[in-house]
Design a protein around this motif. Structure first.
Motif, PDB file in Angstrom:
ATOM      1  N   ASP A   1      -4.772   7.955   1.957  1.00 57.62           N
ATOM      2  CA  ASP A   1      -3.952   7.086   2.782  1.00 57.62           C
ATOM      3  C   ASP A   1      -3.707   7.745   4.131  1.00 57.62           C
ATOM      4  OD1 ASP A   1      -2.017   4.596   2.634  1.00 57.62           O
ATOM      5  OD2 ASP A   1      -0.898   6.220   3.607  1.00 57.62           O
ATOM      6  N   GLY A   2      -3.575   6.940   5.183  1.00 54.53           N
ATOM      7  CA  GLY A   2      -3.379   7.488   6.516  1.00 54.53           C
ATOM      8  C   GLY A   2      -2.118   8.291   6.673  1.00 54.53           C
ATOM      9  N   ASP A   3      -1.108   8.040   5.827  1.00 51.39           N
ATOM     10  CA  ASP A   3       0.166   8.766   5.910  1.00 51.39           C
ATOM     11  C   ASP A   3       0.135  10.101   5.167  1.00 51.39           C
ATOM     12  OD1 ASP A   3       1.342   6.750   7.423  1.00 51.39           O
ATOM     13  OD2 ASP A   3       2.021   5.648   5.646  1.00 51.39           O
ATOM     14  N   THR A   4      -0.940  10.394   4.483  1.00 48.82           N
ATOM     15  CA  THR A   4      -1.047  11.655   3.740  1.00 48.82           C
ATOM     16  C   THR A   4      -1.008  12.842   4.697  1.00 48.82           C
ATOM     17  OG1 THR A   4      -2.423  10.576   2.076  1.00 48.82           O
ATOM     18  CG2 THR A   4      -2.468  12.988   2.139  1.00 48.82           C
ATOM     19  N   VAL A   5      -0.149  13.799   4.442  1.00 54.01           N
ATOM     20  CA  VAL A   5      -0.043  14.992   5.285  1.00 54.01           C
ATOM     21  C   VAL A   5      -1.147  15.974   4.893  1.00 54.01           C
ATOM     22  CG1 VAL A   5       1.401  16.950   5.968  1.00 54.01           C
ATOM     23  CG2 VAL A   5       2.441  14.695   5.586  1.00 54.01           C
ATOM     24  N   LEU A   6      -2.001  16.284   5.849  1.00 53.57           N
ATOM     25  CA  LEU A   6      -3.113  17.200   5.594  1.00 53.57           C
ATOM     26  C   LEU A   6      -2.875  18.594   6.152  1.00 53.57           C
ATOM     27  CD1 LEU A   6      -6.245  14.948   6.338  1.00 53.57           C
ATOM     28  CD2 LEU A   6      -5.069  15.348   4.160  1.00 53.57           C
ATOM     29  N   LEU A   7      -1.922  18.715   7.051  1.00 51.83           N
ATOM     30  CA  LEU A   7      -1.787  19.966   7.796  1.00 51.83           C
ATOM     31  C   LEU A   7      -0.363  20.065   8.323  1.00 51.83           C
ATOM     32  CD1 LEU A   7      -3.840  22.187   8.863  1.00 51.83           C
ATOM     33  CD2 LEU A   7      -3.964  20.819  10.965  1.00 51.83           C
ATOM     34  N   THR A   8       0.160  21.293   8.380  1.00 53.94           N
ATOM     35  CA  THR A   8       1.398  21.524   9.127  1.00 53.94           C
ATOM     36  C   THR A   8       1.079  22.500  10.248  1.00 53.94           C
ATOM     37  OG1 THR A   8       2.086  23.319   7.633  1.00 53.94           O
ATOM     38  CG2 THR A   8       2.887  21.101   7.143  1.00 53.94           C
TER      39      THR A   8
ATOM     40  N   GLN B   1       1.092   1.006  24.321  1.00 49.48           N
ATOM     41  CA  GLN B   1       0.132  -0.052  24.591  1.00 49.48           C
ATOM     42  C   GLN B   1      -1.295   0.447  24.415  1.00 49.48           C
ATOM     43  OE1 GLN B   1       0.924  -3.368  25.304  1.00 49.48           O
ATOM     44  NE2 GLN B   1      -1.247  -3.571  24.841  1.00 49.48           N
ATOM     45  N   ALA B   2      -1.554   1.688  24.838  1.00 48.95           N
ATOM     46  CA  ALA B   2      -2.880   2.275  24.638  1.00 48.95           C
ATOM     47  C   ALA B   2      -3.209   2.357  23.157  1.00 48.95           C
ATOM     48  CB  ALA B   2      -2.944   3.664  25.276  1.00 48.95           C
ATOM     49  N   GLY B   3      -2.199   2.681  22.341  1.00 46.20           N
ATOM     50  CA  GLY B   3      -2.405   2.730  20.904  1.00 46.20           C
ATOM     51  C   GLY B   3      -2.761   1.374  20.336  1.00 46.20           C
ATOM     52  N   ARG B   4      -2.045   0.351  20.770  1.00 45.36           N
ATOM     53  CA  ARG B   4      -2.319  -1.000  20.270  1.00 45.36           C
ATOM     54  C   ARG B   4      -3.691  -1.493  20.735  1.00 45.36           C
ATOM     55  NH1 ARG B   4       3.269  -1.465  21.485  1.00 45.36           N
ATOM     56  NH2 ARG B   4       2.812  -2.270  23.575  1.00 45.36           N
ATOM     57  N   ASN B   5      -4.044  -1.179  21.964  1.00 46.90           N
ATOM     58  CA  ASN B   5      -5.313  -1.661  22.512  1.00 46.90           C
ATOM     59  C   ASN B   5      -6.521  -1.061  21.799  1.00 46.90           C
ATOM     60  OD1 ASN B   5      -3.931  -3.166  24.376  1.00 46.90           O
ATOM     61  ND2 ASN B   5      -4.243  -1.758  26.083  1.00 46.90           N
ATOM     62  N   ARG B   6      -6.378   0.181  21.339  1.00 45.14           N
ATOM     63  CA  ARG B   6      -7.523   0.878  20.744  1.00 45.14           C
ATOM     64  C   ARG B   6      -7.486   0.929  19.224  1.00 45.14           C
ATOM     65  NH1 ARG B   6      -9.228   6.078  24.449  1.00 45.14           N
ATOM     66  NH2 ARG B   6      -9.447   4.973  26.421  1.00 45.14           N
ATOM     67  N   ALA B   7      -6.461   0.380  18.638  1.00 46.58           N
ATOM     68  CA  ALA B   7      -6.331   0.449  17.178  1.00 46.58           C
ATOM     69  C   ALA B   7      -7.579  -0.096  16.492  1.00 46.58           C
ATOM     70  CB  ALA B   7      -5.104  -0.340  16.736  1.00 46.58           C
ATOM     71  N   GLY B   8      -8.178   0.715  15.644  1.00 48.59           N
ATOM     72  CA  GLY B   8      -9.408   0.337  14.948  1.00 48.59           C
ATOM     73  C   GLY B   8     -10.641   0.973  15.536  1.00 48.59           C
TER      74      GLY B   8
ATOM     75  N   ALA C   1      -3.434   2.798  15.598  1.00 45.59           N
ATOM     76  CA  ALA C   1      -2.679   2.888  16.842  1.00 45.59           C
ATOM     77  C   ALA C   1      -1.965   4.224  16.987  1.00 45.59           C
ATOM     78  CB  ALA C   1      -1.670   1.740  16.903  1.00 45.59           C
ATOM     79  N   ALA C   2      -1.513   4.809  15.872  1.00 47.84           N
ATOM     80  CA  ALA C   2      -0.770   6.065  15.948  1.00 47.84           C
ATOM     81  C   ALA C   2      -1.622   7.174  16.559  1.00 47.84           C
ATOM     82  CB  ALA C   2      -0.294   6.475  14.552  1.00 47.84           C
ATOM     83  N   TYR C   3      -2.892   7.228  16.175  1.00 48.90           N
ATOM     84  CA  TYR C   3      -3.787   8.255  16.716  1.00 48.90           C
ATOM     85  C   TYR C   3      -3.950   8.086  18.221  1.00 48.90           C
ATOM     86  CZ  TYR C   3      -8.124  10.844  17.629  1.00 48.90           C
ATOM     87  OH  TYR C   3      -9.073  11.694  18.151  1.00 48.90           O
TER      88      TYR C   3
END
Length: 404
Positions: free
Chosen positions: A247-254, A318-325, A331-333
């Protein structure tokens, strides 16, 4: 008497039929007029794009070879697409699609290049500022060799610009804002018009791949004949779920005490796996890249008390929403990446204003120190160390993403 009644009935039916509207002839509702009949090519029986080839030949956009074949798998060159787009522009603006014959000493394609260049240059001829795509397209006409193979991106750019030069706006049949490997508005406009359909269930554009004559015919047939346009919704591609299997919410790193989720780290990891070397080295490289090229801007900005204004926060969101996918991440990335870009620019300016001679060097030194500290603090979680990196690499190679 009976014969007279039958004759009267026959005459009434004939008059009625004469008053009914005639059925539209083939090509009457096309974007460009039908200018000729399609020849009976020697190599098109049963071929997947046979109907499309008939359409583009009837529209005068493409033609066959001197030996009576069409050659659907044959190479499409720069000279071919310049000729196609020059014909298209002429047809869209009231011409018959016929181009001037080459003068003595000219190549067969020179009139097409000249005609298309003149047509596209009209975008800036009225005193306005040419668009970036317009400038790129004019450069493309100069830079793509006439005998060189053509990539899908090149063809789509020329096609979109030709339509704009002819002041043609196609009605939207789809609502597609992004595909996994393309966010170019010109390309997406062709997706939304049902002209481009992608190469898989995700709608992947694969713009760097070369285009053959059959593929070009299919694209042009959808352009010419509205009945052939395709309404569809691409399946969303999720790099976390479809490649990493988490899942995208999985923490892989601190890093520096902050959690880094799969949504933020997936692309860096997959990209590093494609750069060669062993999987462990790739993982270490991905962590280093995160610490040096993604995370340090926020950390240093917090240390010096710099934040984003409300306007800049809105810009990043807005940049996040525009590039989501795009690239299979959400969008978070893209919001995180845009935040780093803004902070980087602001801090460079701040340090330069403090000391225009050494300020930028000082900024990079401090950023390097922060990055190194982040790298030393980085800790993979069990969720990351348990991933099968070899399997992830194999899955990503078969994904829609074009890796560097």
């Amino acid at each position: 008497m009976r014969k007279r009644r039958v004759f009267a009935l026959f005459l009434s039916l004939a008059l009625l039929l004469c008053t009914l509207p005639a059925a539209a002839a083939a090509g009457d509702d096309w974007l460009v007029p039908k200018v000729r009949e399609a020849p009976a090519f020697t190599d098109m029986a049963g071929v997947w794009c046979a109907d499309a080839v008939d359409t583009v030949c009837q529209a005068g956009l493409m033609q066959g070879r001197s030996d009576g074949s069409f050659g659907p798998s044959g190479q499409l060159t720069g000279a071919h697409i310049a000729t196609i787009c020059a014909r298209l522009h002429d047809l869209l603006t009231g011409g018959d699609g016929a181009l001037p014959e080459p003068a003595e000493g000219q190549e067969w394609y020179d009139p097409a290049y000249a005609s298309l260049s003149q047509a596209l240059d009209r975008l800036g001829a009225a005193g306005g500022t040419p668009t970036a795509l317009h400038a790129q397209t004019l450069d493309l006409l100069e830079d793509v060799p006439p005998d060189g193979a053509v990539r899908r991106q090149t063809f789509a750019a020329l096609l979109a610009e030709t339509l704009q030069a002819a002041d043609v706006a196609l009605p939207a049949v789809n609502q597609i804002s992004v595909v996994p490997d393309c966010k170019d508005p010109a390309v997406l406009s062709l997706y939304n018009a049902g002209i481009l359909t992608g190469s898989d269930q995700y709608g992947s554009f694969r713009g760097s791949e070369y285009l053959n004559r059959g593929q070009a015919a299919a694209i042009l047939a959808r352009l010419a004949d509205p009945a052939q346009r395709v309404a569809f919704s691409p399946v969303p591609f999720d790099l976390c779920a479809d490649v990493l299997g988490v899942d995208g919410d999985t923490v892989l790193l601190t890093v520096g005490g902050e959690s880094v989720t799969a949504e933020l780290f997936a692309y860096d990891l997959c990209d590093s796996l494609h750069r060669g070397g062993g999987t462990q080295a790739a993982l270490e490289d991905a962590i280093r890249n995160w610490c040096f090229y993604d995370a340090p801007f926020r950390v240093l900005a917090e240390e010096i008390g710099m934040g984003l204004t409300a306007e800049e926060q809105a810009q990043a969101a807005q940049a996040g929403r525009n590039r989501a996918g795009y690239l299979g991440v959400g969008a978070a990335y893209w919001q995180y990446k845009q935040t780093g870009v803004i902070l980087n620019g602001n801090m460079r300016m701040l340090y330069w204003q403090k000391d225009w001679k050494t300020g930028e060097a000082t900024y990079h030194q401090e950023l390097e120190a922060v990055s190194q500290a982040l790298l030393e603090s980085a800790e993979p979680t069990a969720a990351l160390t348990s991933l099968n990196l070899e399997a992830i690499k194999a899955k990503s190679e078969n994904s829609p993403i074009c890796w560097s």
